[in-house]
Design an enzyme around this catalytic site. Structure first.
Site, mmCIF file in Angstrom:
data_model
loop_
_atom_site.group_PDB
_atom_site.id
_atom_site.type_symbol
_atom_site.label_atom_id
_atom_site.label_comp_id
_atom_site.label_asym_id
_atom_site.label_seq_id
_atom_site.Cartn_x
_atom_site.Cartn_y
_atom_site.Cartn_z
ATOM 1 C CD GLU A 162 16.031 13.049 38.101
ATOM 2 O OE1 GLU A 162 15.165 12.521 37.390
ATOM 3 O OE2 GLU A 162 16.011 14.247 38.414
ATOM 4 C CG HIS A 163 18.334 7.230 38.097
ATOM 5 N ND1 HIS A 163 18.723 6.312 37.144
ATOM 6 C CD2 HIS A 163 18.734 8.441 37.640
ATOM 7 C CE1 HIS A 163 19.368 6.959 36.162
ATOM 8 N NE2 HIS A 163 19.376 8.247 36.443
ATOM 9 C CB THR A 164 12.823 7.399 42.804
ATOM 10 O OG1 THR A 164 12.421 8.534 42.038
ATOM 11 C CG2 THR A 164 13.823 7.823 43.844
ATOM 12 C CG ASP A 165 11.488 6.294 36.811
ATOM 13 O OD1 ASP A 165 12.624 5.840 37.074
ATOM 14 O OD2 ASP A 165 11.182 6.743 35.670
ATOM 15 C CG LEU B 60 15.103 19.454 29.196
ATOM 16 C CD1 LEU B 60 15.119 20.812 28.494
ATOM 17 C CD2 LEU B 60 14.877 19.639 30.697
ATOM 18 C CB SER C 112 12.941 15.559 23.164
ATOM 19 O OG SER C 112 14.040 14.674 23.161
ATOM 20 C CD GLU D 213 11.716 6.036 25.860
ATOM 21 O OE1 GLU D 213 10.717 6.766 25.663
ATOM 22 O OE2 GLU D 213 12.829 6.490 26.147
ATOM 23 C CG ASP E 24 11.224 10.607 31.123
ATOM 24 O OD1 ASP E 24 11.417 11.162 32.220
ATOM 25 O OD2 ASP E 24 12.116 10.006 30.502
ATOM 26 C CE1 TYR F 150 17.335 5.968 33.387
ATOM 27 C CE2 TYR F 150 16.873 3.686 32.827
ATOM 28 C CZ TYR F 150 16.462 4.889 33.345
ATOM 29 O OH TYR F 150 15.190 5.031 33.838
HETATM 30 C C1 GLA Z 1 15.253 9.121 32.402
HETATM 31 C C2 GLA Z 1 14.251 7.976 32.341
HETATM 32 C C3 GLA Z 1 13.232 8.055 33.486
HETATM 33 C C4 GLA Z 1 13.912 8.232 34.821
HETATM 34 C C5 GLA Z 1 14.963 9.336 34.767
HETATM 35 C C6 GLA Z 1 15.765 9.435 36.027
HETATM 36 O O1 GLA Z 1 14.607 10.330 32.153
HETATM 37 O O2 GLA Z 1 13.571 7.991 31.102
HETATM 38 O O3 GLA Z 1 12.418 6.909 33.466
HETATM 39 O O4 GLA Z 1 14.463 7.025 35.277
HETATM 40 O O5 GLA Z 1 15.864 9.153 33.676
HETATM 41 O O6 GLA Z 1 14.984 9.843 37.083
#
Ligand code: GLA
Length: 381
Positions: A35-38, A124, A126, A159, A171, A223
């Site tokens: 999570e938040h690694t992307d 999730l 959307s 986005e 996502d 974020y």
């Molecule tokens: C949201 C963002 C993703 C990712 C997650 C956390 O879903 O859209 O790019 O950073 O948070 O892992």
């Protein structure tokens, strides 16, 4: 029960008065771990949900693009636009048209009607499901030569640049590249993927998804803040991204950061990348149950170091674990959203009931829980 594809077709006929020429679908996702690694050039491991967005699409004789949905039946219509010109939910569609054109492709004008059973605002994805269904439709209808591995970055630009949300590539990659019964191991720096076998039923296990139904608050601002902190930590350490610090270099990196907040943000990312790699190794060798402690450690790291959880998700994790889950964690961007728990397949109802009971005791809005099976990525229907 009416299917989403029937609903999308009916919405198309209602809005435009004729039949769509095709249907495309793209799923929401849960992220198993990472999570938040992307946006730190790191690793993620999502799988696609069976819930998806369906786009019913037909050509547009007026040379413009129109889109409506079951939630907004009056079509939004636009021509060639630049970021900022279409606002509101239509920006996700105008953004995809813009990003494809900006990448040099001739985008066919179309009319679109959308229907979806991906829960909105629950972490999730959307919005990625919407972007990916429209993107796939435009590529197919236009006969555009856009290889699968390029597609998530185009949807992500829609986005980032058009909608203005500074998200990573998790996502859109999940919605476009996931496969049935697989988890998608993605290197967010190189976009290299590996489809990891993820047939939980065969192991007598299941993933219970628990929607905390907690109101999402301050999501966008928080974020962006997390992203800035990670970039500041990488800059202070003299590396292109936190991905470039391994757990072997963790102690040294932490010593070199003098700000406590940056230290904790960096520790989450560095340890989370390693947890993804460890999860992948366990899954590769069929040791599925053993990923449980990694999931739970990921949650603790998001709660204590990255500070993106809220009481409702912490309680869901805790009560799922007390009900016997092998591991549990929040999934998605944070500040509400969903929790996933790895459980024995026959414990779904009992676990869901335990979480619901804990919510009732605390006066939280009731959660919604279901067993999630890894479904296919974006496709023509
Ligand atoms: C949201 C963002 C993703 C990712 C997650 C956390 O879903 O859209 O790019 O950073 O948070 O892992």
């Amino acid at each position: 029960m009416t299917s989403i594809r029937e609903t999308a077709t009916a919405a198309f006929i209602e809005a435009y008065g004729d039949e769509p020429t095709g249907l495309w679908a793209a799923p929401g996702r849960v992220n198993l771990i990472g999570e938040h690694t992307d946006y730190n050039d790191g690793f993620v491991l999502p799988f696609a949900l069976p819930q998806r967005t369906v786009a019913a699409v037909g050509p547009a004789p007026d040379g413009r693009w129109s889109v409506c949905s079951t939630l907004a039946p009056d079509p939004v219509t636009f021509g060639v636009t630049e970021p900022g010109e279409v606002t509101g939910w239509g920006a996700y569609v105008a953004g995809v048209v813009w990003a494809l054109r900006d990448a040099g492709f001739e985008v066919p004008p179309v009319r679109i009607a959308l229907a979806s059973d991906v829960p909105l605002g629950s972490g999730l994805s959307s919005s990625a499901a919407l972007e990916s269904s429209v993107l796939t439709a435009l590529i197919d209808l236009g006969g555009l030569d856009v290889p699968l591995e390029r597609r998530p970055a185009i949807a992500q630009r829609a986005e980032n640049v058009y909608v203005g949300a500074p998200t990573g590539i998790l996502d859109q990659s999940a919605s476009i590249r996931c496969r049935k019964d697989r988890a998608l191991f993605l290197d967010c720096r190189t976009y290299r993927i590996e489809q990891i076998p993820f047939d939980l039923a065969a192991a007598g296990l299941a993933i219970l998804v628990i929607n905390s139904n907690a109101p999402h608050q301050h999501v966008d601002g928080e974020y962006g803040e997390r992203r800035k902190s990670c970039e500041a930590a990488a800059a202070a350490l003299g590396v292109p991204a936190l991905r470039d610090v391994s757990t072997a270099g963790l102690d040294d990196a932490l010593r070199r950061l003098d700000d406590d907040v940056l230290r904790r943000r960096a520790r989450h990312i560095i340890t989370e990348n390693q947890r993804v790699l460890d999860t992948v190794s366990l899954l590769r060798s069929g040791r599925v149950r053993e990923i449980g402690p990694l999931l739970t450690a990921s949650h603790a790291s998001m709660r204590d170091d990255f500070e993106i959880t809220v009481a409702q998700v912490d309680v869901a994790v805790q009560s799922a674990l007390e009900a016997g889950a092998y591991g549990a964690r929040m999934t998605g961007g944070g500040f509400g959203g969903c929790v996933l728990a790895l459980i024995d397949a026959d414990r779904a109802e009992a676990t869901a009931a335990a979480v619901a009971g804990a919510y009732e005791e605390r006066g939280f809005t009731a959660p919604t829980s279901w067993v999630a099976v890894a479904g296919p990525g974006a496709t023509a229907l």
